[in-house]
Design a protein around this motif. Structure first.
Motif, PDB file in Angstrom:
ATOM      1  N   ASP A 228      -1.369  11.261   6.991  1.00 20.69           N
ATOM      2  CA  ASP A 228      -1.355  10.680   5.039  1.00 20.69           C
ATOM      3  C   ASP A 228      -0.124  11.571   3.736  1.00 20.69           C
ATOM      4  N   PRO A 231       1.128   8.053  -1.646  1.00 21.58           N
ATOM      5  CA  PRO A 231       1.368   6.530  -1.342  1.00 21.58           C
ATOM      6  C   PRO A 231       3.006   6.515  -1.480  1.00 21.58           C
ATOM      7  N   ASP A 232       3.023   5.064  -0.453  1.00 24.13           N
ATOM      8  CA  ASP A 232       4.419   4.798  -0.534  1.00 24.13           C
ATOM      9  C   ASP A 232       5.140   6.126   0.563  1.00 24.13           C
ATOM     10  N   ILE A 233       4.936   6.704   0.673  1.00 22.98           N
ATOM     11  CA  ILE A 233       6.096   7.691   1.897  1.00 22.98           C
ATOM     12  C   ILE A 233       5.625   7.435   3.293  1.00 22.98           C
ATOM     13  N   GLU A 234       6.216   6.931   4.128  1.00 21.58           N
ATOM     14  CA  GLU A 234       6.543   6.443   5.239  1.00 21.58           C
ATOM     15  C   GLU A 234       5.945   7.781   6.566  1.00 21.58           C
ATOM     16  N   CYS A 235       6.150   8.079   6.949  1.00 22.71           N
ATOM     17  CA  CYS A 235       5.363   9.370   7.849  1.00 22.71           C
ATOM     18  C   CYS A 235       6.547   9.179   9.301  1.00 22.71           C
TER      19      CYS A 235
END
Length: 298
Positions: A228, A231-235
């Motif tokens: 995680d 917010p709104d951050i792709e791993c």
């Protein structure tokens, strides 16, 4: 300046040693390295006869960062009247007062004209949970070692500090044939994949390596991860082997939208220092790497 990028999902064992300094006509110091819960390197220094646990942070261009309550105890310290702004990987900006320390002694070695700043709590954590921001942690950075050479060995848990005119014949590093650039963000070295070349900053104050997400070639192999990151951050994780001065560096390097004020392509953190013995000659801006075959320094 960018430094101390903490990652709460990387936890290592903390070691405990006392300061040991050996001298050869005061040309060499050997100081044990221990590791904090985030896997960051800690050395024990005696400042005005008081022992302190100090973070070794090559991601800082300044010589030393001192908590305000420690500054009054340092002799030979004078404020310059300047203030310096810095930011962390999330773009948070901090302003600190600058000072100079005329002379600084560790064992019999003298460190002169060290530039420093009042410590700002710049630590940035990624993911869920809380991490100590290091508000009371003394930090030493690049300017502390100007004119000297150092060897960082996570496997043996030692930091060697040599005067620039001496080479340690017992060192595992055989030569210093590779140049580095000293930028405002730190020591920059080139790394290469089979697709592209990148400029990365050496940062012993980062618990893991990071690529700036939008600076990684779209043709590189990346894989999805499940951390995680906010917010709104792709791993995503970089999934290609890198070459560093001819050596292979295999690591799962996180992609993260580092603030645009950071001009390099990424950071080489603790996983890099666990893979290589790193010798740096600050006087000649030269660096050498020796692969650690058993990279279990943590």
């Amino acid at each position: 300046m960018l430094s101390r990028a903490f990652f709460i999902f990387i936890i290592t064992v903390t070691f405990s040693n006392n300061l040991f300094a050996k001298t050869q006509n005061c040309q060499e110091l050997s100081i044990p390295i221990t590791f904090d819960p985030q896997g960051l390197p800690i050395i024990e220094l005696s400042i005005n006869d008081v022992k302190h646990n100090v973070l070794l942070d090559l991601g800082s261009s300044d010589g030393i960062h001192l908590p305000v309550n420690e500054i009054k105890n340092i002799s030979g310290l004078k404020y310059t009247g300047n203030s310096v702004k810095s930011s962390n990987i999330k773009g948070e900006v901090f302003e600190s007062k600058e000072f100079l320390i005329s002379s600084f002694k560790i064992s019999c070695a003298i460190f002169s004209n060290i530039k420093g700043l009042e410590l700002a709590p710049w630590a940035a954590s990624i993911g869920e949970g809380n991490v100590d921001n290091g508000a009371e942690q003394i930090v030493i950075g690049l300017d502390f070692f100007k004119g000297k050479s150092i060897t960082i060995n996570y496997f043996d848990k030692t930091l060697l500090i040599n005067s620039a005119d001496k080479k340690d014949s017992s060192s595992n590093v055989s030569h210093l044939s590779n140049a580095f650039k000293l930028t405002k963000e730190g020591i920059s070295i080139g790394v290469n994949s089979s697709i592209a070349s990148y400029q990365m900053i050496l940062d012993s104050g980062a618990s893991s390596s990071i690529f700036v997400a939008n600076k990684v070639s779209p043709n590189e192999d990346v894989k999805v991860c499940d951390y995680d990151l906010g917010p709104d951050i792709e791993c995503k994780i970089f999934d290609s082997t890198l070459k560093v001065f001819g050596h292979s560096f295999d690591a799962n390097i996180l992609l993260f939208p580092i603030d645009e004020r950071f001009k390099m392509d990424g950071i080489l953190g603790s996983d890099f220092f666990k893979s290589f013995i790193v010798e740096i000659d600050f006087l000649n801006k030269a660096i050498a790497l020796t692969p650690i075959q058993n990279n279990s320094a943590s």
